[in-house]
Structure formats: structure tokens, C-alpha cells
Design a protein around this motif. Sequence first.
Motif, PDB file in Angstrom:
ATOM      1  N   LYS A 216       0.631  -1.063  -0.376  1.00 56.18           N
ATOM      2  CA  LYS A 216       0.051   0.129   0.660  1.00 56.18           C
ATOM      3  C   LYS A 216       0.739   0.727   0.232  1.00 56.18           C
ATOM      4  CE  LYS A 216      -3.450  -2.124   2.298  1.00 56.18           C
ATOM      5  NZ  LYS A 216      -4.588  -2.252   0.908  1.00 56.18           N
ATOM      6  N   VAL A 217       1.730   1.500   0.235  1.00 59.47           N
ATOM      7  CA  VAL A 217       3.191   2.533   0.620  1.00 59.47           C
ATOM      8  C   VAL A 217       4.217   2.288  -0.042  1.00 59.47           C
ATOM      9  CG1 VAL A 217       3.859   4.474   2.069  1.00 59.47           C
ATOM     10  CG2 VAL A 217       1.809   2.843   3.129  1.00 59.47           C
ATOM     11  N   LYS A 218       4.365   2.817  -1.655  1.00 59.07           N
ATOM     12  CA  LYS A 218       5.576   1.882  -2.357  1.00 59.07           C
ATOM     13  C   LYS A 218       6.306   3.306  -2.398  1.00 59.07           C
ATOM     14  CE  LYS A 218       2.440  -0.651  -5.489  1.00 59.07           C
ATOM     15  NZ  LYS A 218       1.493  -0.967  -4.519  1.00 59.07           N
ATOM     16  N   ASN A 219       6.910   3.520  -1.286  1.00 62.64           N
ATOM     17  CA  ASN A 219       7.886   4.362  -0.914  1.00 62.64           C
ATOM     18  C   ASN A 219       9.362   4.357  -0.142  1.00 62.64           C
ATOM     19  OD1 ASN A 219       9.116   7.403   0.202  1.00 62.64           O
ATOM     20  ND2 ASN A 219       6.714   7.840  -1.625  1.00 62.64           N
ATOM     21  N   THR A 220      10.129   5.409  -0.441  1.00 62.96           N
ATOM     22  CA  THR A 220      11.756   4.558  -0.065  1.00 62.96           C
ATOM     23  C   THR A 220      11.243   4.396   1.575  1.00 62.96           C
ATOM     24  OG1 THR A 220      12.601   6.704  -0.805  1.00 62.96           O
ATOM     25  CG2 THR A 220      12.678   4.140  -2.464  1.00 62.96           C
ATOM     26  N   LYS A 221      10.524   5.704   1.736  1.00 56.65           N
ATOM     27  CA  LYS A 221      10.818   6.863   2.577  1.00 56.65           C
ATOM     28  C   LYS A 221       9.737   5.805   3.677  1.00 56.65           C
ATOM     29  CE  LYS A 221      11.241  11.723   2.012  1.00 56.65           C
ATOM     30  NZ  LYS A 221      12.119  11.520   2.028  1.00 56.65           N
TER      31      LYS A 221
ATOM     32  N   LEU B 208       0.672   7.475   7.461  1.00 54.60           N
ATOM     33  CA  LEU B 208       0.558   8.510   6.669  1.00 54.60           C
ATOM     34  C   LEU B 208       0.332  10.428   7.481  1.00 54.60           C
ATOM     35  CD1 LEU B 208      -0.843   6.960   3.685  1.00 54.60           C
ATOM     36  CD2 LEU B 208       1.473   8.197   3.595  1.00 54.60           C
ATOM     37  N   GLU B 209      -0.791   9.721   8.910  1.00 53.75           N
ATOM     38  CA  GLU B 209      -0.914  11.432   9.169  1.00 53.75           C
ATOM     39  C   GLU B 209       0.523  11.555  10.266  1.00 53.75           C
ATOM     40  OE1 GLU B 209      -4.162   9.890  11.219  1.00 53.75           O
ATOM     41  OE2 GLU B 209      -5.260  10.370   9.330  1.00 53.75           O
ATOM     42  N   GLY B 210       1.220  10.259  10.193  1.00 51.38           N
ATOM     43  CA  GLY B 210       2.607  10.865  11.458  1.00 51.38           C
ATOM     44  C   GLY B 210       2.808   9.637  12.461  1.00 51.38           C
ATOM     45  N   ARG B 211       1.839   8.760  12.239  1.00 51.32           N
ATOM     46  CA  ARG B 211       1.910   7.849  13.790  1.00 51.32           C
ATOM     47  C   ARG B 211       2.831   7.041  13.647  1.00 51.32           C
ATOM     48  NH1 ARG B 211      -3.166   8.221  15.731  1.00 51.32           N
ATOM     49  NH2 ARG B 211      -4.150  10.365  14.825  1.00 51.32           N
ATOM     50  N   ILE B 212       2.835   5.574  14.204  1.00 53.30           N
ATOM     51  CA  ILE B 212       3.990   4.779  14.441  1.00 53.30           C
ATOM     52  C   ILE B 212       3.171   3.384  14.597  1.00 53.30           C
ATOM     53  CG2 ILE B 212       6.254   3.708  14.982  1.00 53.30           C
ATOM     54  CD1 ILE B 212       7.268   6.635  16.340  1.00 53.30           C
ATOM     55  N   ALA B 213       3.582   2.754  13.902  1.00 56.81           N
ATOM     56  CA  ALA B 213       3.132   1.496  14.475  1.00 56.81           C
ATOM     57  C   ALA B 213       3.763   0.184  14.430  1.00 56.81           C
ATOM     58  CB  ALA B 213       2.854   0.546  12.654  1.00 56.81           C
TER      59      ALA B 213
END
Length: 510
Positions: free
Chosen positions: A193-198, A278-283
Motif C-alpha cells: 500500500k505504500v510504495k515509497n522508500t521513506k 500517513l498521518e505521522g503515527r508509528i505502528a
Amino acid sequence: MFRSMIRLLKYLKYSPVNRHLSPEHPPATKEKLPSTMEGIENRLKEFFYNNEGLVIRPFKIKTYRNHKAFIAYIDGLVHMNSIEINVLKPLMKEDITQQLHYITSKTIADTLIAQVITSVNSFTVKMLDEAVFQLLKGSAIVFIEDSPTAIVVPSQNWETRSVAEPSAEAVVRGPREGFNEDLYTNITLIRRKVKNTKLKFEFITRGIYSNTELAICYIEGLADEKILKELKERIERMNIDAVLESGYIEEFIEDQPLSPFPTIGNTEKPDVVVGKILEGRIAILCDGTPFALTIPHLFIEHLQTGEDYYTRWTYASILRILRFFALFITTTLPAVYVAVQTFHQEIIPFKLFLSVASARDGIPFSSFTEAVMMIIIFELIKEAGIRMPKPVGEAISIVGAIVLGQATVEAGIASPLMVIVVALTAIAGFVVPALDEAILLSRVLLLVFASIVGFYGIVFGITMIFIYLCNLRSFGMEYLYALTPTYYKNFQDAYIRAPLWSIFIKKNAK
């Protein structure tokens, strides 16, 4: 008296830094691999008493010296075909001397990884305890004669539950996939769902005996560095024998572990986790459980669902307002009923008063006792329905509620109106299941206050709960953030769900 209470509160004050459930982690042995094949085999057999599950397969590597070697693995944790095709076949069935120009005992392991073994992610270890740990993780290890290093071949293979829709978070519209008990499957669901290197994953192992692998997931640049650092420190301070579920982690890292209100979120849905990071939380993902934790976690999130963002904004806004109303009903309705019956009969219309009075005629208990009794009966039925097998549990919940409700009314133990009040309270509670524990305690607290001074007690109880919530924090963030203080911008994605284009345009403008 107040000084004694303050001393008691200070004594009970909880600090995750100081909590220890088990002795300190024992130091690593730092024992190097024995120099002989017999020595390595004997040490492995000492670790795995009576050879339970340990498989040792000796063979010779086709070099000019025909190096002796053996591969070790734990039966049931490895993929046998992968070992045979990627390790044993290349090493035994081919003349490696034709491929290698120069090879020595010190460099043989690295050379074989680079030119012969076809399994990806293979690497070498020098310490015996590292080799044993990799065996327990499901890797196969190749030990070579006179080599100071061993080759670790990751080949984990065990039965896992397939990706399916979480039963506790069903949706009408939206993704229906949920996490399962395998950590790397869950990581893959997020990466899809998140195809990003970040998108970053940091791995930590906790549990003296379980060595459970945890993954901290966040998006670099969006997550708060201070919160991320604090989270890592709290996890590192965890000193526990085993981590069997993410709930173990939750109790160690939350700000207020004695609070009935959850300050750390949990979910089984990858789309919910992605939306939060994506809101800046941590999982935090934990191997062996489908429940992921998210921090910081706010009170308003209990009244929101992932499906709010997949449906029309008008309908999603109506549902959110309905959840606020359901939360108010499920916490205050029994207390309001008792207060009206005991202290404020004058506010009831005369005809309704006659109906209520006739319904309560012959009831041997007070309204407070009646309410407490019916709440306990309902909780017993709900708990029985949850713990029993699903087909039986559904029958118990439905039949038990109908039979007991009708029987208590006919026996003159409870009034029909009380049964209706408890039923409405229960139905409203199902709308916000994440707050189930906090709702039950708040409901009982307000019920006690209402039985003492009526509406004044209800107002006093609600004020106490609100003040308590205002003082709660989730990793330093106010628990009631987005609800208090009230600004116009809070209405966009708190009390209601504004159109997505309106929310994102304002966010991008910042």
C-alpha cells in the motif's frame, strides 16, 4: 486524609521504566565456533537436549580437498526443497574446483555464498550462540571443516493462517484483507500500500525466552523523531520472559497503564495502519499476532472507522454523530433511569408516570439494585457468547437474552422498562466496541452517583471523567486532541468527516 491519599497515589504511580517482571537478560556467551566438526556437533547436541527436533546431515563439498561439512536445521521449521535445491545440490553434485580459482578454509564460506549457493539472503556467523539463534528462527546452517564461520541459509517454512477479513473489523466497503500471525506477511501487506522508500521498518527482539521479533513501522519525515526515540527506549527497557501478543508490549509502553481508557490503538487491518502512519503515527508489528499497535492514539479515534473515508462524506458524518450519541447513551442511560425513578419523578409526564409506576408495582428491589442486577446478567450473557464456540455462542446470546429478560419480568424481579433500558444501553455499546472496558466502568460510576444525588451526581461524574481525560497523554500528546480546544478546523475530521478534497487541500496548503 488528603495527604494520605496523595501518598497512596504517589505509591501507585506507574513508570514503565521501573517495571521488571523477570531477571535481566543473561549475557551472550560469545563463544566462537569449535574448531572441529565433532566439537560443533557435540555443542549443538548440548543445546538441543536429546536431539529433539535437531537434524544433522553430513556431506562432502566437491572441492579439491573434499571438505567435510554438515547442514543442521530444526525439523518442521525449514523448507526442505529449498535446502536441497539451493544448498545441497550445488555443493555435492558439481565440481566446485572448476568454478573457484582459489579457495582456503578461512575464505571458503564467503566464497561459497558468492559463487555456489543460490539461496538469497545467505550470510555467515562466527559465534555459536548466533548460530543457535538462527536455527531457532528456522534457518538452516552449513558448518564446514576448519572454517571459522558457518553459512546461514534462511529457509523458514511453517503453516500460517491465510490473509482473510478480520471478523472484529468487518466493512461494507473497503479492503477486506487483514493481518495474520506472520510478521513478514504483515510487513508485505503494508509495503503493497505504500510504495515509497521513506517507509521504514526497524526490527527489535524482545523476550528472554521467546525472542519475539517486533517491527517498528513509520514514514521518515512524517513521524515525530522525539516520539520515535521515546518508543524505542521504552521497548528496550522491556524486561520480560516472553512476548506472546502485542498486548504484552502495550502494557509496558503506555503512558498510563492503570487507566481504563486505551492510549495505544490496535487494529487488524493494513489500510487502517497505513492511514495512521500517513498521518505521522508509528505502528508496532509483533510476530505471532494479527494485532498491530499504533501510537500516539487519541480518544476521537474510537469514534472513527476506516470505512468513514471510503463512503460518501455526508453519510460518514451522520454515522460519526450517531457514534457520539451512542457513546452518551451507553454510559448515561441506566444512571438517568435510576435518577429519574429515585429523585426526579416530577419531570416524567403524568401518563408515562402512571405507566412506569404500574410496571414497577410489586418489584422488590430499588431501581439501583435492579439496574446493577440487569447489567451483571447482560455482561454474563455477553461473556458466555464470546467464549463459547461460535454456533453455540450465538444461540446463547440470543436465547439467553430473550428467555432471561422475559423470565425476570414475569417473575417480578425487574420491570419491563428496565429491560428496555439495559437493552438500549447494550446496543449503543456495540457501536463503540473499542471503549468497552472504559464504558462499563464509567457506566457503573455514573450509576452509583445517580443513586446518591440524582442528576447532580451524573453531572459530577461526567465532569470527573472529562477532567481525567483532559489529563491523559499518549506519548506526550493530549488524549482529547481534536476535541478540545474546539476550533473550526477540528470539525473537518473529528466531529464530522468533511470531503476528502477539502481536507487534503488544507493539509497541502500548510
